[in-house]
Write a protein that holds these residues in place. Sequence first.
Motif, PDB file in Angstrom:
ATOM      1  N   HIS A 118     -26.826 -34.329  16.699  1.00 26.12           N
ATOM      2  CA  HIS A 118     -25.914 -34.046  17.812  1.00 26.12           C
ATOM      3  C   HIS A 118     -24.714 -33.223  17.327  1.00 26.12           C
ATOM      4  N   ASN A 119     -24.002 -32.649  18.304  1.00 33.02           N
ATOM      5  CA  ASN A 119     -22.811 -31.859  17.967  1.00 33.02           C
ATOM      6  C   ASN A 119     -21.554 -32.385  18.659  1.00 33.02           C
ATOM      7  N   GLN A 120     -21.530 -33.687  18.946  1.00 33.42           N
ATOM      8  CA  GLN A 120     -20.330 -34.277  19.541  1.00 33.42           C
ATOM      9  C   GLN A 120     -19.239 -34.379  18.469  1.00 33.42           C
ATOM     10  N   ASP A 121     -18.161 -33.628  18.655  1.00 33.54           N
ATOM     11  CA  ASP A 121     -17.090 -33.539  17.657  1.00 33.54           C
ATOM     12  C   ASP A 121     -17.648 -33.115  16.296  1.00 33.54           C
ATOM     13  N   ALA A 122     -18.716 -32.320  16.318  1.00 35.06           N
ATOM     14  CA  ALA A 122     -19.377 -31.883  15.076  1.00 35.06           C
ATOM     15  C   ALA A 122     -19.975 -30.506  15.339  1.00 35.06           C
ATOM     16  N   LEU A 123     -19.177 -29.466  15.151  1.00 31.76           N
ATOM     17  CA  LEU A 123     -19.599 -28.107  15.496  1.00 31.76           C
ATOM     18  C   LEU A 123     -20.910 -27.724  14.833  1.00 31.76           C
ATOM     19  N   ASP A 124     -21.095 -28.098  13.571  1.00 28.53           N
ATOM     20  CA  ASP A 124     -22.310 -27.753  12.832  1.00 28.53           C
ATOM     21  C   ASP A 124     -23.327 -28.890  12.820  1.00 28.53           C
ATOM     22  N   PHE A 125     -23.152 -29.859  13.702  1.00 27.56           N
ATOM     23  CA  PHE A 125     -24.058 -30.969  13.957  1.00 27.56           C
ATOM     24  C   PHE A 125     -23.999 -32.055  12.885  1.00 27.56           C
ATOM     25  N   GLU A 126     -24.347 -33.239  13.341  1.00 22.31           N
ATOM     26  CA  GLU A 126     -24.353 -34.446  12.518  1.00 22.31           C
ATOM     27  C   GLU A 126     -25.641 -35.206  12.816  1.00 22.31           C
ATOM     28  N   LEU A 127     -26.170 -35.905  11.817  1.00 23.47           N
ATOM     29  CA  LEU A 127     -27.392 -36.688  11.978  1.00 23.47           C
ATOM     30  C   LEU A 127     -27.057 -38.168  11.854  1.00 23.47           C
ATOM     31  N   VAL A 128     -27.393 -38.937  12.892  1.00 20.96           N
ATOM     32  CA  VAL A 128     -27.106 -40.371  12.896  1.00 20.96           C
ATOM     33  C   VAL A 128     -28.382 -41.140  13.219  1.00 20.96           C
ATOM     34  N   SER A 129     -28.340 -42.441  12.982  1.00 26.35           N
ATOM     35  CA  SER A 129     -29.460 -43.328  13.275  1.00 26.35           C
ATOM     36  C   SER A 129     -28.970 -44.467  14.163  1.00 26.35           C
ATOM     37  N   VAL A 130     -29.787 -44.788  15.190  1.00 29.60           N
ATOM     38  CA  VAL A 130     -29.459 -45.894  16.085  1.00 29.60           C
ATOM     39  C   VAL A 130     -30.726 -46.719  16.307  1.00 29.60           C
ATOM     40  N   ALA A 131     -30.564 -47.943  16.752  1.00 35.43           N
ATOM     41  CA  ALA A 131     -31.712 -48.782  17.073  1.00 35.43           C
ATOM     42  C   ALA A 131     -32.381 -48.262  18.338  1.00 35.43           C
ATOM     43  N   ALA A 132     -33.715 -48.147  18.318  1.00 33.95           N
ATOM     44  CA  ALA A 132     -34.423 -47.663  19.505  1.00 33.95           C
ATOM     45  C   ALA A 132     -34.233 -48.598  20.684  1.00 33.95           C
ATOM     46  N   SER A 133     -34.014 -49.878  20.416  1.00 32.82           N
ATOM     47  CA  SER A 133     -33.807 -50.846  21.482  1.00 32.82           C
ATOM     48  C   SER A 133     -32.412 -50.778  22.080  1.00 32.82           C
ATOM     49  N   ASP A 134     -31.474 -50.143  21.368  1.00 30.81           N
ATOM     50  CA  ASP A 134     -30.082 -50.055  21.824  1.00 30.81           C
ATOM     51  C   ASP A 134     -29.495 -48.706  21.395  1.00 30.81           C
ATOM     52  N   PRO A 135     -29.988 -47.607  21.983  1.00 30.56           N
ATOM     53  CA  PRO A 135     -29.592 -46.275  21.507  1.00 30.56           C
ATOM     54  C   PRO A 135     -28.113 -45.953  21.692  1.00 30.56           C
ATOM     55  N   GLN A 136     -27.433 -46.652  22.587  1.00 31.29           N
ATOM     56  CA  GLN A 136     -26.013 -46.405  22.774  1.00 31.29           C
ATOM     57  C   GLN A 136     -25.163 -47.390  21.979  1.00 31.29           C
ATOM     58  N   GLY A 137     -25.823 -48.115  21.098  1.00 31.72           N
ATOM     59  CA  GLY A 137     -25.124 -49.082  20.264  1.00 31.72           C
ATOM     60  C   GLY A 137     -24.589 -48.452  18.992  1.00 31.72           C
ATOM     61  N   PRO A 138     -24.359 -49.254  17.937  1.00 36.38           N
ATOM     62  CA  PRO A 138     -23.758 -48.749  16.696  1.00 36.38           C
ATOM     63  C   PRO A 138     -24.578 -47.613  16.082  1.00 36.38           C
ATOM     64  N   ARG A 139     -23.845 -46.625  15.556  1.00 33.46           N
ATOM     65  CA  ARG A 139     -24.474 -45.480  14.905  1.00 33.46           C
ATOM     66  C   ARG A 139     -24.265 -45.561  13.396  1.00 33.46           C
ATOM     67  N   ARG A 140     -25.327 -45.255  12.658  1.00 35.83           N
ATOM     68  CA  ARG A 140     -25.194 -45.127  11.206  1.00 35.83           C
ATOM     69  C   ARG A 140     -25.304 -43.650  10.865  1.00 35.83           C
ATOM     70  N   VAL A 141     -24.285 -43.128  10.203  1.00 34.86           N
ATOM     71  CA  VAL A 141     -24.277 -41.706   9.867  1.00 34.86           C
ATOM     72  C   VAL A 141     -25.191 -41.463   8.672  1.00 34.86           C
TER      73      VAL A 141
END
Length: 482
Positions: free
Chosen positions: A300-323
């Motif tokens: 994604h490029n939210q506050d990340a002009l050159d994009f960032e890669l994060v991981s989230v739980a498939a069961s809770d995609p809007q939950g905690p993000r691990r960078v």
Amino acid sequence: MTNAPAAARRSHIRTHHGDSFDDPYEWLREKDSPEVVAHLEAENAYTDTATAHLSDLRETLFQEIKGRVQETDLSVPSRRGDWWYYSRSEEGSQYGIHCRAAAAPGDWTPPTLEPGVPVPGEEILLDGNLEAAGHEFFSLGSFDVSDDATMLLWAPDYDGDELYTIRVRDLTTGETLADEIPRTGGGFFTPDGAAIVYTTRDDAWRPDTLWLHRLGTAVDDDVKLFHEPDERFWLGAGITRSRRYLVIAAGSSITSEEYLVDLHGDITAEPQLIWPRVEGVEYEIEHAVVDGEDRLLILHNQDALDFELVSVAASDPQGPRRVIMAHEPGRRILGVDCFRDFGVVGYRSEGLERIGLLDYTTDAVEELGFGEPLFSAGPAGNPEWHSPFLRLSYTSFVTPATVYDLDLETRELVLRKQQPVLGGYDPSEYGQERRWAEATDGTLVPISLVWKRSFGDPGAGLRPVHLYGYGSYEHSIEPGFS
């Protein structure tokens, strides 16, 4: 004809978002109008007359380019299930021939195919030349084989309007099924092979609706899976490499939004929103299994002009993000592919497209090296969730298109094919180099130099020039260097 034909101007007011303007050439949109056809024919006639003196040069250039291309050729086979899939072309034919051959159990080394040599056990799935016969236009849209390798889906367009008719063939009998879906944007099989997911377009030719067609049923009974009402957004869909999820993606030029449907359940269930759309934020997802847990890797490029890669739980995609890969200015993350045991990350750094292997456990990225100062590399043709090889495409300014398989155990690059260049070409006769120039604001600008060694080495100097107030640079070359 000495003068170019001039299209008539006819007032036509068009209004969008409260703004009106006069489009005097709106009448040219009526492509079936005899007047429009006559005008286009006059333009073509004028073009033929005005460029007639170039006919010999055109033919010379065409024959020279054609003489460098190997028309009878084959792609490197890619394994999916128990088959090797590939395409081939024949001299004098305009369209590809899509084929497969049975794979030996446990053998992941693709068969070596030679142009013009019959392939043992070849099964032709679709010959584009036969499909095009009798039609003024032919374009192949979707092409898919069911997971059990018994059904073929293909979608031709015979009119050039990018509306495709989906057809299905039983590969065990050769019979074309009665299931025919007209005027689609293309489609694909569900993992069980019992249904087809496809898109349709609105009056503006925008893919806006996703449908489910169960084989053997009437098209009128197809189920609407999703509809995108916003005219700025185009709709698309696909199935993760794991074959676990249906991904529905809606995107504009600067904003995206994606949904998941768990294929272990009901495909017609309400899709699960990943992240709600935010104007100016783009993202895309991949499914991975990490320590037994279903995870989504989100670029994604939210506050990340050159994009960032994060991981989230498939069961809770809007939950905690691990960078996994934090935003780093100057390193543009281009994409991520997930496999059973590792991920592949593509990114651009120092002006070069690079590729790295992602360790799910440590989040470490191991960049692959290729031994050339300038190159472009990326994953290609990897349909399987688990394989001992990673298929890569590679090229540089002096190296023709090349296909490698990376042995994931030894990290050895195994050459599978390099595109032949006819007429005599030796890449060792050419040099390539990266130079850097500093702009007036301190930004380093990459400059790619390519030269034929027999002309001598390029000069060492860079002298600044300025165009329209912007800093630029040109290379100072030695006499005889081209």
